[in-house]
Scaffold this motif. Structure first.
Motif, PDB file in Angstrom:
ATOM      1  N   GLU A 189       0.821  -1.206   0.000  1.00 32.21           N
ATOM      2  CA  GLU A 189       0.000   0.000   0.000  1.00 32.21           C
ATOM      3  C   GLU A 189       0.862   1.266   0.000  1.00 32.21           C
ATOM      4  N   VAL A 199       2.093   1.784  -3.670  1.00 29.85           N
ATOM      5  CA  VAL A 199       1.046   2.298  -4.549  1.00 29.85           C
ATOM      6  C   VAL A 199       0.740   3.759  -4.233  1.00 29.85           C
ATOM      7  N   LEU A 231      -5.496  -1.175  -6.497  1.00 29.01           N
ATOM      8  CA  LEU A 231      -5.274  -2.583  -6.167  1.00 29.01           C
ATOM      9  C   LEU A 231      -6.435  -3.449  -6.635  1.00 29.01           C
ATOM     10  N   LEU A 287      -5.399  -7.226  -6.717  1.00 26.96           N
ATOM     11  CA  LEU A 287      -4.567  -7.444  -5.527  1.00 26.96           C
ATOM     12  C   LEU A 287      -5.230  -6.921  -4.253  1.00 26.96           C
ATOM     13  N   GLU A 346      -2.634  -5.278   0.747  1.00 27.80           N
ATOM     14  CA  GLU A 346      -2.163  -3.962   1.184  1.00 27.80           C
ATOM     15  C   GLU A 346      -0.980  -4.027   2.139  1.00 27.80           C
ATOM     16  N   VAL A 361       1.766  -4.700  -8.813  1.00 22.99           N
ATOM     17  CA  VAL A 361       1.912  -3.595  -7.842  1.00 22.99           C
ATOM     18  C   VAL A 361       2.467  -2.358  -8.540  1.00 22.99           C
ATOM     19  N   ALA A 378      -0.296  -0.877 -10.402  1.00 18.92           N
ATOM     20  CA  ALA A 378      -1.213  -0.189  -9.497  1.00 18.92           C
ATOM     21  C   ALA A 378      -0.659   1.174  -9.090  1.00 18.92           C
TER      22      ALA A 378
END
Length: 271
Positions: A96, A99, A121, A126, A130, A145, A148
Motif C-alpha cells: 500500500e 502504490v 489494487l 490485488l 495492502e 503492484v 497499481a
C-alpha cells in the motif's frame, strides 16, 4: 491521444535508433508494438512520456508537445509507464505504501490517496495485499503492484515497455487481464512486447524495424503474414501456426490470431 510526426532519435549522434516515425494512437485504443532487438520499440516508448526527447520531429500526448520542458509534469501525469523489471520500480516495503508513493508526490490529499490505493489494487486484482511486503511477492504480483502505482496517479494512457517479458505464463496472463479491464474502462493502452499472443489481443499492431514502422494494421492483417514476420525474426501466434498446420493436413479451418477464436474454429469444424 498520441501523435508522432517524423520522430528521429540517436543515442550517439550517428546511428539512428528512430528514423522518421509517423504514428497515431487513438484515445481509448489498445495498441501493440512489436519488433526484434534493436528495432527501436523501447526507445519509442520512452518518448511517449518525455523520458527521451526527439532529435527531429514532434511527439504530442493529448495535444501536449513532449519536447516542451514546461509540459513534462503534465505529460507524465497523462501517460503512465510500466517498465520491464518490476524490482526497478518498487520503492516501498509494503504494497500500500508503494502504490501511494505516486499520488503523494502529486500532492493528492491523504483521504483521496487511500481511495486511490484501494481502487488501483482492485483494478489489478490485488485486494487484500495492502500489508504484504513487496519483496516477498512473485514476479507477476510485483509487476501488478508497479501497475497499481501508476494507476493510482490516474493517467489517461498506460505505456507498458515489455512489462511482461520477465514474467512466467501465469504472471503474463494476470497482467494482460488487468490491462483488458483498464481498456474496457476507456484507458489508452500502448503495449511494447515480443509475445505474439499479447499482440493478438490489441486493436492495432505496429511492427518496428531499424527505427521505423515496417508494418501497421489489425492483428488479423499483420500477424498472419508469416514470411514478412520471419524476415523480422518474429513468429506468428501459436494459434495461427496450429491453423496452418491443420489446413496442411486437410482440415478445413481458417487460421485465427486469437487462441479462443482458433478453439472455436476447430469446434465448428468438428461439430
Amino acid at each position: 491521444m498520441i501523435e508522432c510526426r517524423g520522430v528521429s532519435f540517436s543515442y550517439d549522434g550517428a546511428v539512428p535508433a528512430l528514423d522518421g516515425v509517423d504514428l497515431n494512437i487513438e484515445d481509448g485504443e489498445f495498441f501493440c508494438i512489436l519488433g526484434g532487438n534493436g528495432s527501436g520499440k523501447s526507445t519509442f516508448a520512452k518518448h511517449l512520456n518525455a523520458l527521451l526527447q526527439p532529435d527531429a520531429g514532434t511527439v504530442r500526448i493529448d495535444g501536449m508537445d513532449a519536447s516542451d520542458p514546461e509540459l513534462v509534469y503534465d505529460i507524465r501525469s497523462t501517460a503512465g509507464m510500466v517498465f520491464q523489471n518490476p524490482d526497478d520500480q518498487l520503492v516501498a516495503t509494503l504494497v500500500e505504501d508503494d502504490v501511494a508513493f505516486g499520488p503523494e508526490n502529486l500532492g493528492v490529499p491523504s483521504a483521496q490517496i487511500a481511495q486511490r490505493v484501494r481502487e488501483a489494487l482492485k483494478g489489478v486484482g490485488l485486494v487484500g495485499f495492502e500489508r504484504h511486503e513487496t519483496h516477498a511477492l512473485s514476479g507477476g504480483q510485483k509487476q501488478r503492484v508497479a501497475l497499481a502505482g501508476v494507476l493510482a496517479m490516474e493517467p489517461r494512457a498506460l505505456i507498458l515497455d515489455e512489462a511482461s517479458s520477465m514474467l512466467d505464463p501465469r504472471g503474463r496472463k494476470g497482467l494482460m487481464k488487468a490491462c483488458h479491464v483498464l481498456h474496457e474502462r476507456g484507458m489508452t493502452i500502448v503495449m511494447i512486447t515480443h509475445f505474439m499472443e499479447e499482440a493478438a489481443e490489441a486493436d492495432r499492431v505496429a511492427v518496428f524495424r531499424a527505427g521505423h514502422v515496417a508494418m501497421l494494421g489489425t492483428p488479423e492483417e499483420i500477424l498472419t503474414r508469416a514470411d514478412e514476420l520471419a524476415q523480422l525474426n518474429l513468429d506468428m501466434p501459436a494459434s495461427c501456426c496450429l491453423g496452418r498446420a491443420l489446413r496442411a493436413k486437410g482440415v478445413p479451418v481458417c487460421a485465427q490470431v486469437r487462441e479462443a477464436d482458433m478453439v472455436a474454429e476447430i469446434a465448428r469444424v468438428y461439430a
